[in-house]
Motif scaffolding. Sequence first.
Motif, PDB file in Angstrom:
ATOM      1  N   VAL A  91      13.236 -27.418 -55.447  1.00  0.00           N
ATOM      2  CA  VAL A  91      14.117 -28.237 -55.028  1.00  0.00           C
ATOM      3  C   VAL A  91      15.708 -27.490 -55.529  1.00  0.00           C
ATOM      4  O   VAL A  91      15.264 -27.727 -56.812  1.00  0.00           O
ATOM      5  N   TYR A  92      16.769 -27.612 -54.729  1.00  0.00           N
ATOM      6  CA  TYR A  92      17.716 -27.515 -54.506  1.00  0.00           C
ATOM      7  C   TYR A  92      18.528 -27.614 -53.881  1.00  0.00           C
ATOM      8  O   TYR A  92      18.661 -28.927 -53.239  1.00  0.00           O
ATOM      9  N   LEU A  93      19.500 -27.792 -54.685  1.00  0.00           N
ATOM     10  CA  LEU A  93      21.480 -28.680 -54.049  1.00  0.00           C
ATOM     11  C   LEU A  93      22.368 -27.566 -53.757  1.00  0.00           C
ATOM     12  O   LEU A  93      22.687 -26.658 -54.014  1.00  0.00           O
ATOM     13  N   LYS A 101      16.416 -20.507 -43.345  1.00  0.00           N
ATOM     14  CA  LYS A 101      15.856 -19.360 -43.711  1.00  0.00           C
ATOM     15  C   LYS A 101      17.149 -18.637 -44.589  1.00  0.00           C
ATOM     16  O   LYS A 101      17.652 -18.354 -45.446  1.00  0.00           O
ATOM     17  N   GLU A 102      17.133 -18.446 -42.824  1.00  0.00           N
ATOM     18  CA  GLU A 102      18.532 -17.457 -42.989  1.00  0.00           C
ATOM     19  C   GLU A 102      19.673 -17.502 -43.667  1.00  0.00           C
ATOM     20  O   GLU A 102      20.046 -17.027 -44.064  1.00  0.00           O
ATOM     21  N   GLU A 103      19.978 -19.278 -43.085  1.00  0.00           N
ATOM     22  CA  GLU A 103      21.555 -19.427 -43.802  1.00  0.00           C
ATOM     23  C   GLU A 103      21.252 -19.922 -45.329  1.00  0.00           C
ATOM     24  O   GLU A 103      21.808 -19.262 -46.423  1.00  0.00           O
ATOM     25  N   PHE A 104      19.930 -20.631 -45.324  1.00  0.00           N
ATOM     26  CA  PHE A 104      19.817 -20.537 -47.249  1.00  0.00           C
ATOM     27  C   PHE A 104      19.756 -19.426 -48.288  1.00  0.00           C
ATOM     28  O   PHE A 104      20.327 -19.003 -49.079  1.00  0.00           O
ATOM     29  N   GLU A 109      21.933 -17.962 -53.805  1.00  0.00           N
ATOM     30  CA  GLU A 109      22.464 -17.151 -55.367  1.00  0.00           C
ATOM     31  C   GLU A 109      23.990 -18.579 -55.825  1.00  0.00           C
ATOM     32  O   GLU A 109      23.728 -18.866 -56.976  1.00  0.00           O
ATOM     33  N   ARG A 110      24.214 -19.454 -54.787  1.00  0.00           N
ATOM     34  CA  ARG A 110      25.594 -20.322 -54.868  1.00  0.00           C
ATOM     35  C   ARG A 110      24.281 -22.027 -55.277  1.00  0.00           C
ATOM     36  O   ARG A 110      24.903 -23.091 -55.600  1.00  0.00           O
ATOM     37  N   ALA A 111      23.414 -22.002 -54.769  1.00  0.00           N
ATOM     38  CA  ALA A 111      22.892 -22.712 -54.925  1.00  0.00           C
ATOM     39  C   ALA A 111      22.364 -23.743 -55.945  1.00  0.00           C
ATOM     40  O   ALA A 111      21.928 -22.790 -56.682  1.00  0.00           O
ATOM     41  N   LEU A 112      21.929 -24.668 -56.725  1.00  0.00           N
ATOM     42  CA  LEU A 112      21.259 -25.333 -57.859  1.00  0.00           C
ATOM     43  C   LEU A 112      20.520 -25.834 -58.342  1.00  0.00           C
ATOM     44  O   LEU A 112      19.549 -26.198 -56.886  1.00  0.00           O
ATOM     45  N   LEU A 134      27.701 -34.185 -58.319  1.00  0.00           N
ATOM     46  CA  LEU A 134      27.148 -34.548 -56.865  1.00  0.00           C
ATOM     47  C   LEU A 134      28.395 -34.404 -56.667  1.00  0.00           C
ATOM     48  O   LEU A 134      27.761 -33.891 -55.043  1.00  0.00           O
ATOM     49  N   SER A 135      29.457 -33.718 -56.480  1.00  0.00           N
ATOM     50  CA  SER A 135      30.991 -33.623 -55.873  1.00  0.00           C
ATOM     51  C   SER A 135      30.487 -32.439 -55.221  1.00  0.00           C
ATOM     52  O   SER A 135      31.247 -32.248 -54.142  1.00  0.00           O
ATOM     53  N   ARG A 136      29.853 -30.984 -55.577  1.00  0.00           N
ATOM     54  CA  ARG A 136      30.155 -30.169 -55.764  1.00  0.00           C
ATOM     55  C   ARG A 136      28.664 -30.093 -54.263  1.00  0.00           C
ATOM     56  O   ARG A 136      28.582 -28.790 -54.357  1.00  0.00           O
ATOM     57  N   TYR A 137      28.111 -30.855 -54.576  1.00  0.00           N
ATOM     58  CA  TYR A 137      26.742 -30.472 -53.364  1.00  0.00           C
ATOM     59  C   TYR A 137      27.092 -31.627 -52.793  1.00  0.00           C
ATOM     60  O   TYR A 137      27.054 -32.593 -52.293  1.00  0.00           O
TER      61      TYR A 137
END
Length: 157
Positions: A91-93, A101-104, A109-112, A134-137
């Motif tokens: 699970v990523y934020l 997949k291409e968009e992700f 590398e910036r996802a949490l 959560l304001s960052r995601y």
Amino acid sequence: MKKILAYLASHLFALALGFGAGVYFLPILTAGDGPSAEQLAQAASKAKYTAVFKKDLPGSDFLHWAQGTVAISETMIAFEGKIAPGPDYKVYLTSEYVGSKEEFMKIKERALRVGEVKTFERFIVDMSQQPVDLSRYDSVVIWCETYSQFISAAQFR
């Protein structure tokens, strides 16, 4: 010679079929019990945001999908619905919504990465050890790490 080739082809086919069935069914057989309905309701009651995973995203297909409701707070993510069985789901934020997949892969590398999915109907990801701003995601993504496969995403802001 034709008999030997037919014999080899049939055995290779059976081996490939068995391997494919194992990849699909092993996660189902080893999945743990998800949280109870009460635990899920309690976690959802503390949520700051809710969102919906949909089956029909461009990056989802008949083997890779999630459908249901997700509740998000700084300390947990709770999901109720169904997820196509598979191995090594994470699970990523993300700070932007992705639908494939291409968009992700462009933003991974910036996802949490906040947790793992061990069940295919309900789960709670506990983030209380490292509360999240959560304001960052704005989105939650389910991703198969082993096969780099997009499962689904839900936008909560």
